[in-house]
Design a protein around this motif. Sequence first.
Motif, mmCIF file in Angstrom:
data_model
loop_
_atom_site.group_PDB
_atom_site.id
_atom_site.type_symbol
_atom_site.label_atom_id
_atom_site.label_comp_id
_atom_site.label_asym_id
_atom_site.label_seq_id
_atom_site.Cartn_x
_atom_site.Cartn_y
_atom_site.Cartn_z
ATOM 1 N N PHE A 131 14.092 22.125 -1.615
ATOM 2 C CA PHE A 131 13.834 22.793 -2.891
ATOM 3 C C PHE A 131 12.495 22.348 -3.479
ATOM 4 N N TYR A 132 12.231 21.045 -3.489
ATOM 5 C CA TYR A 132 10.981 20.538 -4.057
ATOM 6 C C TYR A 132 9.766 21.043 -3.284
ATOM 7 N N LEU A 133 9.884 21.081 -1.965
ATOM 8 C CA LEU A 133 8.775 21.594 -1.158
ATOM 9 C C LEU A 133 8.539 23.072 -1.437
ATOM 10 N N LYS A 134 9.605 23.820 -1.636
ATOM 11 C CA LYS A 134 9.482 25.236 -1.986
ATOM 12 C C LYS A 134 8.774 25.415 -3.333
ATOM 13 N N MET A 135 8.977 24.438 -4.222
ATOM 14 C CA MET A 135 8.311 24.465 -5.534
ATOM 15 C C MET A 135 6.856 23.995 -5.436
ATOM 16 N N GLU A 136 6.419 23.647 -4.221
ATOM 17 C CA GLU A 136 5.078 23.149 -3.944
ATOM 18 C C GLU A 136 4.822 21.758 -4.508
ATOM 19 N N ALA A 137 5.892 20.974 -4.657
ATOM 20 C CA ALA A 137 5.734 19.563 -5.004
ATOM 21 C C ALA A 137 5.189 18.845 -3.773
ATOM 22 N N VAL A 138 4.371 17.853 -4.005
ATOM 23 C CA VAL A 138 3.717 17.134 -2.916
ATOM 24 C C VAL A 138 4.402 15.781 -2.725
ATOM 25 N N PRO A 139 4.964 15.531 -1.525
ATOM 26 C CA PRO A 139 5.562 14.215 -1.291
ATOM 27 C C PRO A 139 4.467 13.149 -1.206
ATOM 28 N N MET A 140 4.699 12.045 -1.852
ATOM 29 C CA MET A 140 3.721 10.964 -1.889
ATOM 30 C C MET A 140 4.075 9.947 -0.808
ATOM 31 N N ASP A 141 4.025 10.370 0.445
ATOM 32 C CA ASP A 141 4.492 9.524 1.533
ATOM 33 C C ASP A 141 3.549 8.379 1.876
ATOM 34 N N GLU A 142 2.382 8.345 1.289
ATOM 35 C CA GLU A 142 1.481 7.227 1.542
ATOM 36 C C GLU A 142 1.732 6.063 0.580
ATOM 37 N N TRP A 143 2.728 6.210 -0.291
ATOM 38 C CA TRP A 143 3.081 5.176 -1.255
ATOM 39 C C TRP A 143 4.455 4.625 -0.902
ATOM 40 N N THR A 144 4.626 3.328 -1.064
ATOM 41 C CA THR A 144 5.923 2.695 -0.880
ATOM 42 C C THR A 144 6.383 2.153 -2.222
ATOM 43 N N VAL A 145 7.616 2.430 -2.559
ATOM 44 C CA VAL A 145 8.185 1.950 -3.817
ATOM 45 C C VAL A 145 8.681 0.526 -3.614
ATOM 46 N N TYR A 146 8.348 -0.356 -4.531
ATOM 47 C CA TYR A 146 8.825 -1.731 -4.519
ATOM 48 C C TYR A 146 9.658 -1.962 -5.765
ATOM 49 N N ARG A 147 10.612 -2.868 -5.652
ATOM 50 C CA ARG A 147 11.499 -3.114 -6.785
ATOM 51 C C ARG A 147 11.899 -4.582 -6.814
ATOM 52 N N GLY A 150 17.849 -7.505 -10.899
ATOM 53 C CA GLY A 150 18.962 -8.444 -10.928
ATOM 54 C C GLY A 150 18.534 -9.891 -11.074
ATOM 55 N N SER A 151 19.157 -10.754 -10.278
ATOM 56 C CA SER A 151 18.902 -12.188 -10.405
ATOM 57 C C SER A 151 17.454 -12.538 -10.071
ATOM 58 N N ARG A 152 16.840 -11.820 -9.120
ATOM 59 C CA ARG A 152 15.441 -12.112 -8.779
ATOM 60 C C ARG A 152 14.525 -11.792 -9.951
ATOM 61 N N LEU A 153 14.813 -10.746 -10.689
ATOM 62 C CA LEU A 153 14.027 -10.414 -11.870
ATOM 63 C C LEU A 153 14.094 -11.541 -12.890
ATOM 64 N N LYS A 154 15.288 -12.071 -13.100
ATOM 65 C CA LYS A 154 15.462 -13.169 -14.054
ATOM 66 C C LYS A 154 14.753 -14.423 -13.574
ATOM 67 N N GLU A 155 14.844 -14.700 -12.264
ATOM 68 C CA GLU A 155 14.154 -15.851 -11.708
ATOM 69 C C GLU A 155 12.646 -15.736 -11.893
ATOM 70 N N LEU A 156 12.110 -14.576 -11.594
ATOM 71 C CA LEU A 156 10.668 -14.362 -11.714
ATOM 72 C C LEU A 156 10.223 -14.541 -13.166
ATOM 73 N N ALA A 157 11.020 -14.065 -14.084
ATOM 74 C CA ALA A 157 10.673 -14.174 -15.501
ATOM 75 C C ALA A 157 10.602 -15.637 -15.963
ATOM 76 N N GLN A 158 11.305 -16.514 -15.262
ATOM 77 C CA GLN A 158 11.329 -17.934 -15.635
ATOM 78 C C GLN A 158 10.272 -18.762 -14.905
ATOM 79 N N GLU A 159 9.566 -18.173 -13.945
ATOM 80 C CA GLU A 159 8.543 -18.925 -13.200
ATOM 81 C C GLU A 159 7.325 -19.196 -14.042
#
Length: 159
Positions: A131-147, A150-159
Motif C-alpha cells: 500500500f505504501y509503495l502504491k502511494m509512492e512512499a519511499v522506503p528509507m532502506d539505507e537507514w538502520t533504526v537503533y533503540r 527499559g533497564s539499559r535506558l535507565k543505566e545510560l541515564a545514570q552514567e
Amino acid sequence: MTAIQFRFAKKTEVPLILQFIRELAEYEGLLEEVVATEELLQEWLFEKKTAEVIFGVYENQIVGFALFFHNFSTFLGRSGIYLEDLYVRENYRGRGFGKAFLTELAKIGVARGCGRLEWWCLDSNQPSIAFYLKMEAVPMDEWTVYRIEGSRLKELAQE
C-alpha cells in the motif's frame, strides 16, 4: 460512498485510543508488548501533549485512528510529522480509508509548515508495504533504526 470524516480525539476517548492500540498490536502479532494504560495515555497525550490522535469516522462509526507527533529535521530546518500508528479496522479495509488518513495527515503537515511525513513499517507487514509503495512512499532502506529502552535506558541515564 460517503467520504470518511476526521476529527481529533477527546480526553474522554482515551479508552477507545487504547482499544485501537491493542487492536493494532494484535494485528501485528505484538499484543504482549503493549504496556500502555489509560492513565499513561491521558498523561502523555492530553496533559503533556506529546502526541496527537485523529479518528476516521464513516457512517457514524469510528473506523480507524492515527497517532502522530512532530519530529524535527535539521537538514530541512523544520518539523515533520512522524506517524507512530495508523490502523483501520479489518471490515473497513480496502475502501480507501488508509489513503484518506495519509491524505489528512499530509494536509495537517502542510498547514503546519512541516517538511515531511514519515513512519516505520514492520518488514513482515507486506500488505501495508504494498500500500505504501502504491502511494509512492519511499522506503528509507539505507537507514538502520537503533533503540535503547527499559533497564539499559535507565543505566545510560545514570552514567
